[in-house]
Design an enzyme around this catalytic site. Structure first.
Site, PDB file in Angstrom:
ATOM      1  N   SER B 190     -10.732   4.371   5.150  1.00  0.00           N
ATOM      2  CA  SER B 190      -9.518   5.137   5.419  1.00  0.00           C
ATOM      3  C   SER B 190      -9.134   5.199   6.879  1.00  0.00           C
ATOM      4  CB  SER B 190      -9.670   6.550   4.864  1.00  0.00           C
ATOM      5  OG  SER B 190     -10.791   7.178   5.448  1.00  0.00           O
ATOM      6  N   HIS B 218      -8.088   4.472  -1.278  1.00  0.00           N
ATOM      7  CA  HIS B 218      -7.073   3.822  -0.439  1.00  0.00           C
ATOM      8  C   HIS B 218      -6.823   2.379  -0.895  1.00  0.00           C
ATOM      9  CE1 HIS B 218      -6.438   6.961   2.618  1.00  0.00           C
ATOM     10  NE2 HIS B 218      -7.700   7.287   2.364  1.00  0.00           N
ATOM     11  N   LYS B 249      -2.776   9.678  -3.903  1.00  0.00           N
ATOM     12  CA  LYS B 249      -2.266   8.797  -2.838  1.00  0.00           C
ATOM     13  C   LYS B 249      -1.223   7.849  -3.450  1.00  0.00           C
ATOM     14  CE  LYS B 249      -6.142   9.280   0.299  1.00  0.00           C
ATOM     15  NZ  LYS B 249      -6.863  10.397  -0.314  1.00  0.00           N
TER      16      LYS B 249
END
Lengths: 81, 415
Positions: B190, B218, B249
């Protein structure tokens, strides 16, 4: 003691340093200085135990006792004697 | 009164210490929905400012997508607002199991269990599947939530240098006597935006009879040709034993996470993982939204393809302008400034230019590695990226760092 310091210093450099620009001395703070995280102490403890044929109890393997090469060697010597 | 002046004073002292260290976090109030263009109140009480958001995890631009919002409304209308229960008492609806099946298919695993967040998934999984006879061997740059999960587990823990496969192999040899060995990594890291070498890690795990854990928070939705994640990119779909990921996300950005992987490990989590057993089920409105997100992504790769193109433009633009970047090809593009104060000043100047990007420094990243972490989205249009690039170059010139090496920037501003 000096020879042991060099062996431990070399191990710490190879095992933990990520940045080639970083310099390390016998008294550089390892854990409080963010070079060695407390998790990574496991392999350092195993290395010392194998190299010097000693057994370091968990309650002695504290972040404070592992905070510099000098302190580590002092600890190892306690168990060697 | 139990909360005495003395107690209050101690806490105020601690808070002042945080302020003095310059690491006091202040929230900025956003008065719009999450998107490339947002309206921000900062500092508190000031007039709203329209800025381009360059630091959201909204990689696919789905956080405010009309189809996702519509699905969320339908979920609200047909399944209600909340369940007032944990999953195993009376908190599992048909749509929860539907989502678990869809995630399993999307990630190419055997089974999936939902958690209130990926933080909870990471906090619960190791304790549920490991004992004191086992060892966890983690990359030194894994996410904080994994570190918390490791702390809660009874197994021994060791680390290997970031992405250093020779070092990982040494550790696998060192711990050969353990019952289970679990190698732990992020798929995409990240803070640095680089990708784990999952193909090599799978080979090492097979050689030394270890399990492989990957946090894909991610990566899920956009890494790999069809966005399945780092395991798709590295050609090891079906070979990862435990994947954790988030719906907070790229996959809609609301909340929720999961553990997906070998069916026995998932079942162990269902029986033993404390954040699963002792916290509420994911709200129906979120489950409905994520179900639709996965439908959108299964039909077309348009959004991840656009993200890839945007990322290429952004990396190329910054590199040609003379910034020092962390190498990689993911939408996380860290602009390296090395000095903590410089990262804060740079971020402030960007904000004045209408660009919202945050400076990160120790302890969030290692000492001397302060940076502005930019994150690209499929929601960005070319005009957003061009304006952002213009602002970065203007501020970069102000601080005279363009074309300078790491050593030169450190010589000017310190570490």
């Amino acid at each position: 003691m000096e020879e042991m310091k060099d062996i431990v210093l070399e191990y710490v450099i190879n095992e933990y340093l990520e940045d080639e620009d970083e310099e390390l001395s016998y008294d550089t703070p390892l854990i409080s200085g963010g070079i060695v995280d407390s998790f990574s102490m496991v392999s350092l403890k195993r290395f010392l135990e194998n190299k010097y044929k000693i057994s370091i109890p968990d309650d002695k393997a504290t972040p404070e006792a592992f905070d510099s090469v000098t302190k580590i060697c002092t600890l190892v010597n306690e168990f060697l004697n | 009164m139990a909360y005495s002046d003395k107690i209050r004073g101690i806490y105020n002292e601690s808070l002042n210490e945080i302020r003095e260290k310059g690491i006091f976090k202040q929230e900025r109030f956003i008065h719009s929905s999450q998107a490339a263009d947002i309206e921000v109140e900062f500092p508190t009480g000031s007039e709203l400012k329209k800025v381009i958001n360059m630091c959201a995890n909204n990689y696919l631009g789905l956080s405010s997508h009309p189809d996702v919002i519509k699905a969320a409304h339908e979920g609200l209308d047909t399944r209600g607002y909340g369940m007032s229960s944990v999953r195993f008492i009376c908190g599992t609806q048909d749509i929860h199991r539907e989502l678990e099946k869809k995630v399993t298919e999307f990630l190419g695993t055997e089974d999936t269990i939902l958690f209130p967040s990926c933080m909870d998934a990471n906090a619960g999984v190791f304790e549920a599947i490991l004992t004191k006879d086992d060892v966890m061997i983690s990359d030194r740059l894994v996410h904080a939530s994994i570190i918390d999960g490791i702390r809660l587990a009874p197994a021994e823990h060791d680390t290997f240098k970031h992405s250093d496969m020779a070092h990982l192999e040494q550790k696998l040899q060192l711990h050969a006597d353990k019952r289970h060995k679990v190698v732990i990594t992020d798929g995409v890291f990240s803070m640095d935006g680089d990708t784990a070498k999952l193909d090599e890690m799978v080979a090492l795990c097979e050689k030394y009879d270890a399990m492989l854990f990957v946090d894909e928070s991610h990566s899920s939705g956009f890494i790999g040709k069809t966005g399945r994640g780092t395991h798709e990119k590295c050609g090891v779909m079906g070979k990862i034993d435990i994947i954790t990921t988030t719906f907070g996300k790229a996959l809609g950005g609301a909340s929720g996470g999961c553990v997906s992987g070998r069916k026995e490990l998932v079942e162990m989590c269902r029986q033993k993982a404390r954040p699963y057993l002792f916290s509420n089920t994911i709200a129906p409105v979120v489950v409905s939204g994520v179900n639709t997100v996965l439908d959108i992504l299964s039909k077309s790769t348009e959004r991840r393809d656009k993200l890839e193109k945007n990322t290429e433009f952004w990396r190329k633009g910054l590199t040609e302008a003379g910034f020092v970047l962390k190498e990689g090809d993911t939408p996380i593009v860290p602009v390296m400034l090395f000095n903590a104060k410089l990262s804060q000043d740079f971020s402030k100047d960007l904000y004045n230019e209408g660009i919202y990007a945050i400076g990160f420094f120790f302890p969030v990243v290692p000492q001397g590695q302060a940076r502005i972490r930019t994150q690209i989205s499929a929601g960005h249009e070319m005009h957003h990226l061009e304006k952002a690039l213009e602002a970065f170059i203007k501020v970069g010139k102000k601080y005279d760092i363009l074309g300078k090496t790491k050593q030169e920037i450190i010589a000017m501003y310190g570490k």
